[in-house]
Design a protein around this motif. Sequence first.
Motif: not given
Lengths: 231, 129
Positions: A86, A124, A132
């Motif tokens: 992430e 992200i 994504r």
Amino acid sequence: MATWECKSLCKRYGKVQALDNVSFSIEPGRVVGLLGPNGSGKTTLIKLANGLLTPTGGELLINGQKPGKATRALVSYLPDRPCLPEWMSAEKLLNMFSDFYADFQQDKAREMLEKLGIDPKQKIKQMSKGTREKVQLILVMSRKAELYLLDEPIGGVDPATRDYILETIIRNYNPSASVVISTHLIADVEQVLDDVIFINHGQIVLKSSVDDIREQQGKSVDAYFREVFRC
Amino acid sequence: MEWTFSADLPIYSQLVAQIKLAIVSGVYLPGERLAPVRELAMDAGVNPNTMQRALQELEREGMVYTQRTSGRFVTEDTKVIESAKKLLAEREIKSFLAQMTRLGYPKEEIVSLLKASIEEEKNNGDMGM
């Protein structure tokens, strides 16, 4: 030699028989749809091919080899749910993939990011679910692999992106590589498939070419699927 | 080129029909070079193997030919194109007649209806429609 071959493959999770005596082979240059209802064993099959699971019985070969370090260099895998770090930006991910995979084409990935309007600097965690999924797919399709295993590649994206993804699969077509697409959105992918494998309750129900089904049944694979798997 | 596919026929045979239509209607000219298989496949949104199969079928029928080094071309033989066109026209007429017969029209009436319809279209054309 087959790109992907299964011989009497079985996988059991405790008492649940997820795959039951599955045998098939996929030749180079084919685009194959792995089609089946929820819980039919599609994702299990794909995870076995990636060596993320080990078979309970039977054999699975990628270019004649058991899944492992060597086959990971040949297989480009899109998981059924995004699993990107992430905190990384798309840019950083491109660099990471370049480090990990010798066959990663960074220029191609950049071009696709631009085409889909994704800012390489964005992290992200700041991206929407659909974005994504796009990033993950770009990473997967930018490798020059022998086998692409795409687990539900079009499930979460909008129709325009869906078209772009399918177009990318066609543009990428390489007679020595195979593409396996697992999905239940058959109508959308039907035109880009050579063959389909129907799977249900962990067993192969049918393996046929798309045009043979249309010729013999006089209906689309989508319509035929609905008939075979009527609830 | 606009491609449309129906659900009940093999995709390759629909590609054959649509490319043939493009040739007989002059979208592709005699002797014109066709785009590479992959480009055609992308344009139609179909699998390259399916497009390849369609082109091989058209080749078998003499509508296109391959030159080993430079690609695929529409036939220069206008007779082949004309006869393909005639065949398509005959098929259209046959299916039209079958439909009209099913609707209960006798042959003579079909002819007069058709004539009237053509007249009407002409008149509409004159009015600038």
